[in-house]
Every structure is written in structure tokens, then in C-alpha cells.
Design an enzyme around this catalytic site. Structure first.
Site, PDB file in Angstrom:
ATOM      1  CG  ASN A  73      -1.747   1.235   1.361  1.00  0.00           C
ATOM      2  OD1 ASN A  73      -1.787   2.062   0.447  1.00  0.00           O
ATOM      3  ND2 ASN A  73      -2.427   1.386   2.498  1.00  0.00           N
ATOM      4  CD1 TRP A  74       3.581   1.064  -2.941  1.00  0.00           C
ATOM      5  CD2 TRP A  74       3.614   2.307  -4.813  1.00  0.00           C
ATOM      6  NE1 TRP A  74       4.348   0.406  -3.870  1.00  0.00           N
ATOM      7  CE2 TRP A  74       4.386   1.150  -5.026  1.00  0.00           C
ATOM      8  CE3 TRP A  74       3.478   3.229  -5.858  1.00  0.00           C
ATOM      9  CZ2 TRP A  74       5.031   0.888  -6.238  1.00  0.00           C
ATOM     10  CZ3 TRP A  74       4.112   2.974  -7.072  1.00  0.00           C
ATOM     11  CH2 TRP A  74       4.882   1.816  -7.255  1.00  0.00           C
ATOM     12  CE  LYS A  75      -0.258   3.210   4.784  1.00  0.00           C
ATOM     13  NZ  LYS A  75      -0.142   3.300   6.245  1.00  0.00           N
TER      14      LYS A  75
ATOM     15  N   GLY B  16       2.819  -1.197   4.253  1.00  0.00           N
ATOM     16  CA  GLY B  16       2.917   0.234   3.962  1.00  0.00           C
ATOM     17  C   GLY B  16       4.352   0.631   3.678  1.00  0.00           C
ATOM     18  N   GLY B  17       4.997   1.207   4.673  1.00  0.00           N
ATOM     19  CA  GLY B  17       6.350   1.767   4.535  1.00  0.00           C
ATOM     20  C   GLY B  17       7.349   0.858   3.839  1.00  0.00           C
TER      21      GLY B  17
ATOM     22  CG  HIS C  21      -5.924   2.174   5.310  1.00  0.00           C
ATOM     23  ND1 HIS C  21      -5.432   3.082   6.219  1.00  0.00           N
ATOM     24  CD2 HIS C  21      -4.942   1.266   5.123  1.00  0.00           C
ATOM     25  CE1 HIS C  21      -4.205   2.731   6.557  1.00  0.00           C
ATOM     26  NE2 HIS C  21      -3.887   1.626   5.908  1.00  0.00           N
TER      27      HIS C  21
ATOM     28  CD  GLU D 139      -2.882   5.609   6.781  1.00  0.00           C
ATOM     29  OE1 GLU D 139      -2.862   5.628   5.540  1.00  0.00           O
ATOM     30  OE2 GLU D 139      -1.989   5.046   7.464  1.00  0.00           O
TER      31      GLU D 139
ATOM     32  CD  GLU E 186      -3.579  -2.245   7.346  1.00  0.00           C
ATOM     33  OE1 GLU E 186      -2.551  -2.605   6.771  1.00  0.00           O
ATOM     34  OE2 GLU E 186      -4.056  -1.095   7.210  1.00  0.00           O
TER      35      GLU E 186
ATOM     36  CB  SER F 148       5.201  -1.989  11.917  1.00  0.00           C
ATOM     37  OG  SER F 148       4.846  -0.660  12.228  1.00  0.00           O
TER      38      SER F 148
ATOM     39  N   GLY G  57       2.645   2.212  10.856  1.00  0.00           N
ATOM     40  CA  GLY G  57       3.649   3.268  10.707  1.00  0.00           C
ATOM     41  C   GLY G  57       4.387   3.608  11.993  1.00  0.00           C
TER      42      GLY G  57
HETATM   43  P1  13P Z   1       2.990   0.325   7.656  1.00  0.00           P
HETATM   44  O1  13P Z   1       3.449  -0.980   7.079  1.00  0.00           O
HETATM   45  O2  13P Z   1       3.763   1.509   7.192  1.00  0.00           O
HETATM   46  O3  13P Z   1       2.870   0.242   9.159  1.00  0.00           O
HETATM   47  O4  13P Z   1       1.497   0.569   7.104  1.00  0.00           O
HETATM   48  C1  13P Z   1       0.559  -0.431   7.238  1.00  0.00           C
HETATM   49  C2  13P Z   1      -0.651  -0.060   6.467  1.00  0.00           C
HETATM   50  O5  13P Z   1      -1.375   0.847   6.839  1.00  0.00           O
HETATM   51  C3  13P Z   1      -0.916  -0.799   5.229  1.00  0.00           C
HETATM   52  O6  13P Z   1      -2.184  -0.519   4.740  1.00  0.00           O
END
Ligand code: 13P
Length: 255
Positions: A13-15, A237-238, A99, A101, A170, A216, A176
Site C-alpha cells: 500500500n503505497w499510500k 505500507g512503509g 483503511h 486512515e 490492521e 509495520s 507506521g
Molecule cells: P505500515 O506498514 O507503514 O505500518 O502501514 C501499514 C498499512 O497501513 C498498510 O495498509
């Protein structure tokens, strides 16, 4: 529960990253060049504005394309929105919905998420439905009831067959932050999700549905996570933004 039929999926997930198309192309090409036929599927959920470009890069590879959101109406006067049909037309297989967010920063309610899942499925996109508790909810020991309530509301009046939906657990406090939920606890909650799906639908559907863990996830954590009975992959994510790290993560998951 039966483990054989579940399909495993690791999705990046590149956000809201990376900041330029050039960087997005480089990242996708690097991942593509290292992706083989793993014993799980790989997807990249990229910003909408890069979908077409990234599709051109990965279309002849095993990597699938995903989006990070869609609107719940099909078309019309909704300035700035993107429809499920538009995503399908750009070759998306997946769309992340619900999500944390989007829930917290963009005020998406379970009702909105429910509408989005319906329209995504109508357009044969596979929603990756995210559920998870906040740190405060975890400290109050209401994690399980929060997850069950999200599933019940988000999936209201939706029929699933075990292949047309992916669920991602999640925990918000692990996103993050570098605070990974222990594999045992992530597995326990993914098992709870599976049981809730069995209760809402059937044991057969619950045994087939893909349930990911996200929060994470790194190349150093994935191996243990993939071994857990109820974890069928990861939403990353990251670590999906650094090609070397994501490639290593995929390799470690395959071993
Ligand atoms: P991180 O892997 O950066 O913690 O993000 C997780 C996430 O929100 C994937 O959708």
C-alpha cells in the site's frame, strides 16, 4: 480450520507516495524485476494517478494492480472522486476499502464503507477491507468487539463467496509506528475474524477467505507472520516503498 484452500496475498500500500511519477516507475520496475511466481500473489496498491502507468509496467508480470479507495456512486457530479468502474477499466484487481486512515482522517463511516464494498464488488473488483482497533480500544480490552462490529456493519447485506473479498487486520497502533503486533496476537485476531465470517456466512466461506495482517510488516517479520495458521499474507505500507526491502520481504515470505 482447513488451511489448504486459502489464497495468500502480499500487497504493498503505497499510500500518498512516491512524490513523482519517475520514482513510481522506478519502484514498480525494480519490484517487477524481482518478482517471480511466488507461492502467494503480489499486488501493488498505488495512488490513482499512477494506476495507468504502473499497469503498463506490471501487466505482463504476476503482479496485480490495486487502488486505495473508490467512491460509492457510479458516475455524476462528484468532483474529485474516482469510480469503481474507472478502476476496473484501468485493470485493477483490488481496491483497499475502510483503511483506518480513511476512517479517521476522511470521516469514512461503516455505512460509507459498506456502500463502497457493494459498488466495488458490482464492478468485480476485490475489496481489501481493513479493520482494526485503536490503542485506546486495545487498552480498554474491547479489541474483539470492535473488530466484530466493524465486520458486521461493513458487510451488511453483502454476499461473499470466499474469493470476492480480502480482509486485512490492521491494528491502528501498529501502523507506521514500528510497533508490530506479535504474530501470536495477530493470528488470534485473524482467527477471530475468520470465526465471525463463519458466523455471518458459512464455515466453508470462512475457510477460503484471505485474511492479511498489516502494521509495520518488514522483511524481518514476514517469515514468522506467514507461518501463522490464520494469517494469509500482509498489507505492507512503509516497507513497500523501498524496492530492496520489499523484494527481500517477498523472498523471505516465499521461503
Ligand atoms: P505500515 O506498514 O507503514 O505500518 O502501514 C501499514 C498499512 O497501513 C498498510 O495498509
Amino acid at each position: 480450520m482447513e488451511n489448504k484452500m486459502k489464497k495468500k496475498l502480499i500487497a504493498g500500500n503505497w499510500k500518498l507516495n512516491p512524490t513523482t511519477k519517475t520514482e513510481a516507475i522506478k519502484l514498480a520496475e525494480n519490484i517487477k524485476n524481482n518478482t517471480k511466481n511466488f507461492n502467494f500473489e503480489v499486488a501493488l496498491c498505488v495512488p490513482s494517478i499512477y494506476l495507468d502507468t504502473i499497469n503498463e509496467i506490471i501487466k505482463d508480470s504476476p503482479i496485480k494492480l490495486g487502488a486505495q479507495n473508490c467512491y460509492f456512486e457510479e458516475k455524476g457530479a462528484f468532483t474529485g472522486e474516482i469510480s469503481a468502474q474507472m478502476l476496473k477499466d484501468l485493470n485493477c484487481k483490488y481496491v483497499i476499502l475502510g483503511h483506518s486512515e480513511r476512517r479517521s482522517l476522511f470521516a469514512e463511516t461503516d455505512e460509507i464503507i459498506n456502500h463502497k464494498i457493494k459498488i466495488a464488488m458490482k464492478n468485480t473488483l476485490i475489496p481489501i477491507l481493513c479493520v482494526g482497533e485503536s490503542e485506546e480500544q486495545r487498552n480498554k480490552n474491547i479489541t474483539d468487539s470492535i473488530i466484530e462490529a466493524q465486520l458486521t456493519a461493513d458487510l451488511k447485506d453483502i454476499s461473499i463467496d470466499g474469493n470476492n473479498l480480502v480482509i486485512a487486520y490492521e491494528p491502528i497502533w501498529a501502523i507506521g509506528t514500528g510497533k508490530t503486533c506479535s504474530s501470536e496476537e495477530a493470528d488470534r485476531v485473524c482467527g477471530l475474524i475468520r470465526n465471525k465470517i463463519a458466523q455471518l456466512y458459512s464455515k466453508d466461506i470462512a475457510s477460503k477467505i484471505t485474511i492479511q495482517y498489516g502494521g509495520s510488516v518488514k522483511s524481518s517479520t514476514i517469515k514468522e507472520q506467514m507461518k501463522m495458521e490464520n494469517i494469509d499474507g500482509a498489507l505492507v505500507g512503509g516497507a513497500s516503498l523501498i524496492a530492496e526491502e520489499f523484494n527481500l520481504l517477498l523472498q523471505n515470505a516465499n521461503n
